[in-house]
Design a protein around this motif. Sequence first.
Motif, mmCIF file in Angstrom:
data_model
loop_
_atom_site.group_PDB
_atom_site.id
_atom_site.type_symbol
_atom_site.label_atom_id
_atom_site.label_comp_id
_atom_site.label_asym_id
_atom_site.label_seq_id
_atom_site.Cartn_x
_atom_site.Cartn_y
_atom_site.Cartn_z
ATOM 1 N N GLU A 282 -2.338 1.529 6.163
ATOM 2 C CA GLU A 282 -1.450 2.286 5.939
ATOM 3 C C GLU A 282 -0.633 2.241 3.889
ATOM 4 O O GLU A 282 0.076 3.014 3.462
ATOM 5 C CB GLU A 282 0.019 2.114 6.583
ATOM 6 C CG GLU A 282 -0.026 2.358 8.138
ATOM 7 C CD GLU A 282 -1.297 1.633 8.709
ATOM 8 O OE1 GLU A 282 -1.255 1.977 9.837
ATOM 9 O OE2 GLU A 282 -1.438 0.434 7.671
ATOM 10 N N LYS A 285 -1.801 6.018 0.726
ATOM 11 C CA LYS A 285 -1.015 6.816 0.830
ATOM 12 C C LYS A 285 -1.610 8.108 1.563
ATOM 13 O O LYS A 285 -0.692 9.458 2.011
ATOM 14 C CB LYS A 285 1.129 6.892 0.305
ATOM 15 C CG LYS A 285 1.021 5.683 -0.136
ATOM 16 C CD LYS A 285 1.821 5.549 1.309
ATOM 17 C CE LYS A 285 2.580 4.500 1.737
ATOM 18 N NZ LYS A 285 2.563 3.607 2.798
ATOM 19 N N ASN A 288 -3.673 10.576 5.033
ATOM 20 C CA ASN A 288 -2.942 11.826 5.637
ATOM 21 C C ASN A 288 -3.655 12.774 6.294
ATOM 22 O O ASN A 288 -4.259 12.936 6.143
ATOM 23 C CB ASN A 288 -1.479 11.887 5.283
ATOM 24 C CG ASN A 288 -1.346 12.739 3.348
ATOM 25 O OD1 ASN A 288 -2.002 13.471 3.564
ATOM 26 N ND2 ASN A 288 -1.679 12.059 2.899
ATOM 27 N N SER A 289 -3.021 13.614 7.261
ATOM 28 C CA SER A 289 -3.210 13.997 8.172
ATOM 29 C C SER A 289 -3.298 15.278 6.831
ATOM 30 O O SER A 289 -4.615 16.580 7.624
ATOM 31 C CB SER A 289 -2.189 14.354 9.253
ATOM 32 O OG SER A 289 -0.640 14.773 9.218
ATOM 33 N N SER A 290 -2.950 16.298 6.313
ATOM 34 C CA SER A 290 -2.900 16.903 5.450
ATOM 35 C C SER A 290 -3.851 17.152 4.723
ATOM 36 O O SER A 290 -4.626 17.136 4.319
ATOM 37 C CB SER A 290 -1.597 16.654 4.713
ATOM 38 O OG SER A 290 -1.500 15.934 3.791
ATOM 39 N N LEU A 295 -7.685 12.863 10.751
ATOM 40 C CA LEU A 295 -6.080 12.224 11.416
ATOM 41 C C LEU A 295 -5.795 13.104 12.288
ATOM 42 O O LEU A 295 -4.882 13.421 13.279
ATOM 43 C CB LEU A 295 -5.276 11.930 10.334
ATOM 44 C CG LEU A 295 -6.054 10.534 9.817
ATOM 45 C CD1 LEU A 295 -5.284 10.129 8.561
ATOM 46 C CD2 LEU A 295 -5.874 9.373 10.503
ATOM 47 N N ARG A 296 -6.277 14.937 11.849
ATOM 48 C CA ARG A 296 -5.895 15.745 12.285
ATOM 49 C C ARG A 296 -5.943 16.030 13.274
ATOM 50 O O ARG A 296 -5.721 15.951 15.307
ATOM 51 C CB ARG A 296 -6.336 16.884 11.429
ATOM 52 C CG ARG A 296 -5.155 16.933 10.313
ATOM 53 C CD ARG A 296 -4.979 18.665 9.591
ATOM 54 N NE ARG A 296 -6.892 18.259 8.948
ATOM 55 C CZ ARG A 296 -7.451 18.371 7.527
ATOM 56 N NH1 ARG A 296 -6.464 18.001 7.280
ATOM 57 N NH2 ARG A 296 -8.201 18.754 7.702
#
Length: 529
Positions: A282, A285, A288-290, A295-296
């Motif tokens: 984490e 940063k 992330n899913s974007s 992650l998506r």
Amino acid sequence: MGCFFFTCSFLLNVHVGSSTPTDHDVLGLKQYERNDGRHPLSLTSNALKAQLKETVRSVVDYQGLVLMHGSIARKLKLENSKLVRNFAEISINFTDLIKKASHCDVSDSNTALVHRFLKQAKEKVKFAKQLISNSKGSFDSQLKIQKLKDTIFGLEGQMTKMKTKGELAKSIAAKAIPRNLHCLALRLMQERIENPIRYINKQTKSRQPRQEFEDPNLYHYAIFSDNVLAASVVVNSVVQNAKEPWKHVLHIVTERTTLAAMKVMFKLKDHNGTHIEVKAVEDYKFLNSSYVPVLRQQESAELLGYYYGNGLENSTTGSSNLKFRNPKYLSMLNHLRFYLPEMYPKLHKILFLDDDVVVQKDLTGLWEIDMDGKVNGAVETCFGSFHRYDKYLKFDHPLIKETFDPKACAWAYGMNIFDLDSWRRDNCTEKYHYWQELNGNRTLWRLGTLPPGLITFYSTTKPLDKSWHVLGLGYNPGLSEEKIQNAAVIHYNGDSKPWLATAIPRYQPLWTKYVDYDLEFFRACNFAP
């Protein structure tokens, strides 16, 4: 199949045994013999008509027996013998006799014709009886062979089921966290909670920018793990075998839940000047899913069902696919290896190590290898037709088929030297994203991180000498002692991890020699040499 052969065996014993009727019984002649000894040929018209009717009935019955035996002979694969042909011929003869009987006129003028018919019927029935009797031996041997085949088939089915159950149990054991390992993580966490000032002070210092963590002139390692014990063994083996440990920097990334325990572990003792950085996933940063396809994909109900569901697709009947349903493949920790240039933007090279390896020699020579412009330095695993690309990718997909060579040699993750400058030049992370997006429905490969690695670094992998990285200590008990001793890194890939009860005893001491049994937390959790 079993019911069929039981029925056949029963019928054969009934119709071919000693209870088979005599010729006169079959033709209905015996019941018409006179007490005065006169031959049936002198019978009255009514008696002859009754005899003809009884004879036709017997011929029909024997034709049924012949047809049944012919069918059994074909099912027992006796087509190449005369048996099937003989049964077919006698059946045809019986059919002709039945047709003739339908045209017989039992009158005084036709008695000779009727008697001739009865004689022919007697001969055909006698031949049929003899044929059935002679075939008994062939049927018995074939039935025994078939019964043996059925038994073998049944045992093979039982063995397959037991193998599947064994693989499932082994897979569950490989994924499970042993009690003492769970205890160790909890006690380290407890230490962090009970002594906050001690660790807050040290953490405050560690949060200050440290030049060593970004110094490209040092030897940098990436270790991604949520297993405190395994990570400590990797670190200890690197430090103890390094000629100049103060020139080595170990970047450890773990999950948020094990971050505190991991930080406490690597502050409990001195590591001969080795620089150790501990962070959580984490903390990065940009992950992330974007930005990250996996992650998506973790948000997909279908994919979650594939790993965690109890439906048909997760049935244990597909034992060969059990390892591909390991939920670890959903973990971002397992996919961090595709983001090394962004995680460490100031570095030129980095050595990736799995947490189930042991380092046995100084590894600085890896940084001196001329990569020839390649991105990934790895040991190849192919031999003969094994461990080629077609083992990992689905070449029935047209895109895979037209892009990759199915016979290209695969290589191993676990110890890989990456040239991060070449990685950035070739946009390898973007390639990984492209293919990972396409494989959302698992049509290109069966998940895991090696297949997308083979795709991402296709034609950009530098083969290393096999002594750098010896694999198989987690599943192959027959590795040569010389190969193991000469290896710079040994890899416990497979289900028999060295920290599990299922470990291969022969290889376990090579791993346990780097366990910190002298630390109080290990003693409290019943770790013993």
